[in-house]
Design a protein around this motif. Structure first.
Motif, PDB file in Angstrom:
ATOM      1  N   TYR A 235       1.292  -1.022  -0.317  1.00  0.00           N
ATOM      2  CA  TYR A 235       0.008   0.149   0.120  1.00  0.00           C
ATOM      3  C   TYR A 235       1.127   1.622   0.170  1.00  0.00           C
ATOM      4  CZ  TYR A 235      -4.071  -3.210   1.186  1.00  0.00           C
ATOM      5  OH  TYR A 235      -5.177  -3.644   1.201  1.00  0.00           O
ATOM      6  N   ALA A 236       1.780   1.056   0.400  1.00  0.00           N
ATOM      7  CA  ALA A 236       2.654   2.235   0.935  1.00  0.00           C
ATOM      8  C   ALA A 236       3.525   3.223  -0.644  1.00  0.00           C
ATOM      9  CB  ALA A 236       4.084   1.881   1.921  1.00  0.00           C
ATOM     10  N   GLY A 237       3.798   3.990  -1.321  1.00  0.00           N
ATOM     11  CA  GLY A 237       3.550   4.664  -3.047  1.00  0.00           C
ATOM     12  C   GLY A 237       2.555   3.925  -3.838  1.00  0.00           C
ATOM     13  N   ALA A 238       1.619   2.969  -3.324  1.00  0.00           N
ATOM     14  CA  ALA A 238       0.343   2.822  -3.830  1.00  0.00           C
ATOM     15  C   ALA A 238      -0.405   3.664  -4.923  1.00  0.00           C
ATOM     16  CB  ALA A 238      -0.209   1.430  -3.645  1.00  0.00           C
ATOM     17  N   THR A 239      -1.085   4.221  -5.963  1.00  0.00           N
ATOM     18  CA  THR A 239      -1.436   4.672  -6.349  1.00  0.00           C
ATOM     19  C   THR A 239      -2.400   4.272  -7.167  1.00  0.00           C
ATOM     20  OG1 THR A 239      -2.390   6.874  -6.993  1.00  0.00           O
ATOM     21  CG2 THR A 239      -0.727   4.991  -8.199  1.00  0.00           C
ATOM     22  N   LEU A 240      -3.913   4.559  -7.757  1.00  0.00           N
ATOM     23  CA  LEU A 240      -4.989   4.269  -8.128  1.00  0.00           C
ATOM     24  C   LEU A 240      -4.732   4.158  -9.809  1.00  0.00           C
ATOM     25  CD1 LEU A 240      -8.426   6.478  -6.843  1.00  0.00           C
ATOM     26  CD2 LEU A 240      -7.003   3.875  -6.300  1.00  0.00           C
ATOM     27  N   LEU A 241      -5.170   3.006  -9.986  1.00  0.00           N
ATOM     28  CA  LEU A 241      -4.603   2.274 -11.777  1.00  0.00           C
ATOM     29  C   LEU A 241      -6.053   2.419 -12.593  1.00  0.00           C
ATOM     30  CD1 LEU A 241      -2.442   3.522 -14.268  1.00  0.00           C
ATOM     31  CD2 LEU A 241      -2.487   0.439 -13.624  1.00  0.00           C
ATOM     32  N   GLY A 242      -7.112   3.426 -12.511  1.00  0.00           N
ATOM     33  CA  GLY A 242      -8.518   2.645 -13.195  1.00  0.00           C
ATOM     34  C   GLY A 242      -9.190   1.574 -12.206  1.00  0.00           C
ATOM     35  N   PRO A 243      -9.525   0.301 -12.597  1.00  0.00           N
ATOM     36  CA  PRO A 243      -9.930  -0.365 -10.812  1.00  0.00           C
ATOM     37  C   PRO A 243      -8.899  -0.896 -10.270  1.00  0.00           C
ATOM     38  CG  PRO A 243     -10.217  -1.385 -13.571  1.00  0.00           C
ATOM     39  CD  PRO A 243      -9.727  -0.124 -13.677  1.00  0.00           C
ATOM     40  N   ILE A 244      -8.216  -0.772 -10.277  1.00  0.00           N
ATOM     41  CA  ILE A 244      -6.546  -1.703  -9.833  1.00  0.00           C
ATOM     42  C   ILE A 244      -5.679  -0.234  -9.282  1.00  0.00           C
ATOM     43  CG2 ILE A 244      -7.286  -3.827 -11.002  1.00  0.00           C
ATOM     44  CD1 ILE A 244      -4.810  -2.873 -12.752  1.00  0.00           C
ATOM     45  N   THR A 245      -4.533  -1.233  -9.173  1.00  0.00           N
ATOM     46  CA  THR A 245      -3.935  -0.038  -8.446  1.00  0.00           C
ATOM     47  C   THR A 245      -2.582  -0.431  -8.950  1.00  0.00           C
ATOM     48  OG1 THR A 245      -3.332  -1.642  -7.063  1.00  0.00           O
ATOM     49  CG2 THR A 245      -4.759  -0.167  -6.011  1.00  0.00           C
ATOM     50  N   GLU A 246      -1.513   0.933  -9.084  1.00  0.00           N
ATOM     51  CA  GLU A 246      -0.346   0.515  -9.301  1.00  0.00           C
ATOM     52  C   GLU A 246       0.365   0.570  -7.938  1.00  0.00           C
ATOM     53  OE1 GLU A 246       3.252   3.508 -12.174  1.00  0.00           O
ATOM     54  OE2 GLU A 246       0.878   4.138 -11.985  1.00  0.00           O
ATOM     55  N   LEU A 247       1.686  -0.271  -7.851  1.00  0.00           N
ATOM     56  CA  LEU A 247       2.189  -0.263  -6.552  1.00  0.00           C
ATOM     57  C   LEU A 247       3.782   0.466  -7.152  1.00  0.00           C
ATOM     58  CD1 LEU A 247       2.400  -4.144  -6.734  1.00  0.00           C
ATOM     59  CD2 LEU A 247       1.141  -2.726  -5.449  1.00  0.00           C
ATOM     60  N   ARG A 248       4.257   1.106  -6.012  1.00  0.00           N
ATOM     61  CA  ARG A 248       5.519   1.792  -6.182  1.00  0.00           C
ATOM     62  C   ARG A 248       5.253   3.155  -6.887  1.00  0.00           C
ATOM     63  NH1 ARG A 248      10.514  -2.325  -7.524  1.00  0.00           N
ATOM     64  NH2 ARG A 248       9.793  -2.217  -9.735  1.00  0.00           N
ATOM     65  N   ALA A 249       4.431   3.601  -6.996  1.00  0.00           N
ATOM     66  CA  ALA A 249       4.102   4.102  -8.050  1.00  0.00           C
ATOM     67  C   ALA A 249       5.201   6.116  -7.327  1.00  0.00           C
ATOM     68  CB  ALA A 249       2.639   5.320  -8.130  1.00  0.00           C
ATOM     69  N   GLU A 250       6.155   6.690  -8.270  1.00  0.00           N
ATOM     70  CA  GLU A 250       7.156   7.392  -8.700  1.00  0.00           C
ATOM     71  C   GLU A 250       6.516   9.122  -8.855  1.00  0.00           C
ATOM     72  OE1 GLU A 250      10.370   6.052 -10.143  1.00  0.00           O
ATOM     73  OE2 GLU A 250      10.138   4.083  -8.257  1.00  0.00           O
ATOM     74  N   ASP A 251       5.331   9.001  -9.426  1.00  0.00           N
ATOM     75  CA  ASP A 251       4.788   9.833 -11.148  1.00  0.00           C
ATOM     76  C   ASP A 251       5.093  11.088  -9.498  1.00  0.00           C
ATOM     77  OD1 ASP A 251       4.370  12.466 -12.151  1.00  0.00           O
ATOM     78  OD2 ASP A 251       3.412  10.884 -13.490  1.00  0.00           O
ATOM     79  N   PRO A 252       4.239  11.756  -9.254  1.00  0.00           N
ATOM     80  CA  PRO A 252       4.208  12.995  -8.499  1.00  0.00           C
ATOM     81  C   PRO A 252       2.492  13.385  -8.811  1.00  0.00           C
ATOM     82  CG  PRO A 252       6.560  13.501  -8.605  1.00  0.00           C
ATOM     83  CD  PRO A 252       6.218  12.247  -9.321  1.00  0.00           C
ATOM     84  N   SER A 254       0.897  11.352 -10.148  1.00  0.00           N
ATOM     85  CA  SER A 254      -0.242  10.149  -9.905  1.00  0.00           C
ATOM     86  C   SER A 254      -0.258   9.570  -9.058  1.00  0.00           C
ATOM     87  CB  SER A 254       0.324   8.889 -10.973  1.00  0.00           C
ATOM     88  OG  SER A 254       1.516   8.377 -10.338  1.00  0.00           O
ATOM     89  N   ALA A 255       0.460  10.588  -7.972  1.00  0.00           N
ATOM     90  CA  ALA A 255       0.175  10.347  -5.618  1.00  0.00           C
ATOM     91  C   ALA A 255      -1.554   9.980  -5.350  1.00  0.00           C
ATOM     92  CB  ALA A 255       0.265  11.224  -5.193  1.00  0.00           C
ATOM     93  N   LEU A 256      -1.527   9.130  -4.851  1.00  0.00           N
ATOM     94  CA  LEU A 256      -2.902   9.212  -4.479  1.00  0.00           C
ATOM     95  C   LEU A 256      -3.507  10.382  -3.462  1.00  0.00           C
ATOM     96  CD1 LEU A 256      -5.560   7.826  -3.857  1.00  0.00           C
ATOM     97  CD2 LEU A 256      -4.816   5.922  -1.864  1.00  0.00           C
ATOM     98  N   THR A 257      -3.698  10.960  -3.937  1.00  0.00           N
ATOM     99  CA  THR A 257      -4.844  12.289  -3.865  1.00  0.00           C
ATOM    100  C   THR A 257      -6.231  12.075  -3.268  1.00  0.00           C
ATOM    101  OG1 THR A 257      -5.605  13.284  -5.514  1.00  0.00           O
ATOM    102  CG2 THR A 257      -3.269  13.411  -4.470  1.00  0.00           C
ATOM    103  N   ALA A 258      -6.691  13.191  -2.366  1.00  0.00           N
ATOM    104  CA  ALA A 258      -7.944  13.565  -2.094  1.00  0.00           C
ATOM    105  C   ALA A 258      -8.893  13.212  -3.296  1.00  0.00           C
ATOM    106  CB  ALA A 258      -8.677  14.033  -1.013  1.00  0.00           C
ATOM    107  N   GLU A 259      -8.310  14.207  -4.139  1.00  0.00           N
ATOM    108  CA  GLU A 259      -9.386  14.420  -5.156  1.00  0.00           C
ATOM    109  C   GLU A 259      -9.231  12.787  -6.046  1.00  0.00           C
ATOM    110  OE1 GLU A 259      -9.032  16.908  -9.871  1.00  0.00           O
ATOM    111  OE2 GLU A 259      -7.743  17.340  -8.044  1.00  0.00           O
ATOM    112  N   ARG A 260      -8.063  12.291  -6.068  1.00  0.00           N
ATOM    113  CA  ARG A 260      -8.410  11.474  -7.102  1.00  0.00           C
ATOM    114  C   ARG A 260      -9.027   9.801  -6.285  1.00  0.00           C
ATOM    115  NH1 ARG A 260      -4.314  10.150 -10.751  1.00  0.00           N
ATOM    116  NH2 ARG A 260      -3.051  12.377 -10.968  1.00  0.00           N
ATOM    117  N   ALA A 261      -9.422  10.219  -4.851  1.00  0.00           N
ATOM    118  CA  ALA A 261      -9.736   8.569  -4.495  1.00  0.00           C
ATOM    119  C   ALA A 261     -11.199   9.323  -4.780  1.00  0.00           C
ATOM    120  CB  ALA A 261      -9.899   9.611  -2.326  1.00  0.00           C
TER     121      ALA A 261
END
Length: 382
Positions: A235-252, A254-261
């Motif tokens: 979960y640390a560093g993960a972000t949303l990727l459509g209906p699934i998740t991206e692991l260790r997302a490094e691009d700021p 694409s980071a998980l934010t309240a807006e993305r949630a």
């Protein structure tokens, strides 16, 4: 594979693949049963063990094609594969999340992604299967990696078990069901020099370690995950990727934010509405369960990252899609319990058990696990 590993393909395996090619599910199922019985033998026949990877994937693809309405299967597979960026490795956990993308990945136009499952990493034969398929595309795992992950888990288990014996009044660190004989998880054996372990909790703990090793071995690759069992270390560093998740997302960006949630909540709300107005499957269909499971997985990520309101909404939507989803019910209950809403949690779980009596045992397991690992009762009672 048989040529590579210097074995002959057994006659019953040949019959199974002929049935798969013919496409009749009843014949496929009947042809698989004797192979499955041989796989469960002790010791397992080597020729079945070696070929288990392609056997299981062929079975899973055939079963998905049998269980899913064709358009729903294609829509689901396209939603998952369509969320991947070029070059991404896809890690599928549930049966639909593994086998439907495998089917479309092999039969549709476009990029052929590397597809693995976190659930198979603890099996030595699956490690060999991945090496056979993908050794030229990613740094795969070795048997030495497997043994190291097993031993790491055993050491960690023994440390936690020692804590529980020494400090019996503190929250327990060994999970309910993880320890059966007081010293070690369920049987640990060795076969051909490889450590093996049984029991779902222990196996998934090892799988989680092996997935982390796979990530570490491939720092230049991006990984997408479809969750079966929660793998909290991802979960640390993960972000949303459509209906699934991206692991260790490094691009700021694409980071998980309240807006993305919030965007995710809108997405799942639309999915729930689609099932409500187009009920082309039964309430117990595999499609309904699968989409509800996807929503729970993103809710789990929200909860871990302290997007509590969004997690609550996502768990509620997952329950709307599939009301008998016990993971949605217990995930919501845990949010209530951790935010001082114990009475609300109790009421909700009691009602869920009444509405879905076949899930009552799972609810009680959750209550025990929550009380054991937090030191707090999950019943709402003092």
């Amino acid at each position: 594979m048989a040529e590579r590993f210097k074995i002959e393909v057994p006659a019953d395996v040949e019959r199974f693949f002929a049935a798969v090619e013919a496409g009749n599910w009843d014949e496929i199922d009947a042809a698989f049963k004797p192979i499955g019985e041989r796989y469960r033998e002790k010791p397992r026949p080597r020729e079945i063990d070696v070929l288990w990877g392609p056997i299981l994937e062929a079975l899973g693809v055939a079963e998905s094609a049998h269980d899913w309405p064709a358009q729903r299967l294609q829509d689901y597979g396209n939603a998952v594969l369509g969320s991947l960026r070029p070059g991404m490795v896809y890690v599928g956990g549930t049966d639909p999340g593994r086998f439907i993308p495998t089917l479309l990945n092999e039969t549709s136009d476009g990029e052929r992604h590397v597809i693995v499952t976190q659930n198979g990493l603890a099996a030595s034969s699956y490690v060999d299967y991945l090496n056979f398929l993908y050794a030229d595309r990613l740094a795969t795992l070795t048997h030495e990696d497997s043994n190291r992950a097993f031993q790491d888990y055993i050491s960690d288990f023994q440390r936690r078990a020692a804590h529980d014996r020494e400090f019996p009044n503190e929250p327990r660190q060994v999970l309910p069901g993880e320890n059966r004989n007081g010293d070690l998880p369920r049987p640990i054996t060795s076969k051909d020099g490889l450590v093996e372990i049984t029991g779902s909790i222990a196996t998934m703990a090892v799988n989680e370690r092996l997935l982390q090793m796979l990530l570490q071995k491939n720092p230049e690759l991006s990984f997408a995950l479809e969750e079966s069992f929660p793998l909290k270390s991802t979960y640390a560093g993960a972000t949303l990727l459509g209906p699934i998740t991206e692991l260790r997302a490094e691009d700021p960006q694409s980071a998980l934010t309240a807006e993305r949630a919030a965007q995710s909540i809108e997405y799942w709300g639309a999915v729930a509405e689609q099932f409500r107005i187009n009920p082309d499957e039964s309430a117990e269909s595999v499609a309904v369960k699968t989409y509800s499971k996807l929503a729970v997985a993103q809710a789990n990520l929200f909860a871990d990252r302290n997007f509590t309101a969004e997690a609550e909404q996502a768990y509620r939507i997952a329950s709307q899609i599939y009301p008998a989803n016990v993971e949605a019910a217990t995930g919501l209950a845990e949010i209530f319990l951790r935010s001082g809403r114990a009475a609300e949690a109790t009421q909700m779980l009691d009602q869920f058990s009444r509405d879905h009596p076949h899930q009552r045992r799972a609810v009680e397991d959750f209550r025990r696990q929550f009380a054991s690992t937090t030191g707090q009762p999950a019943s709402g009672l003092p």
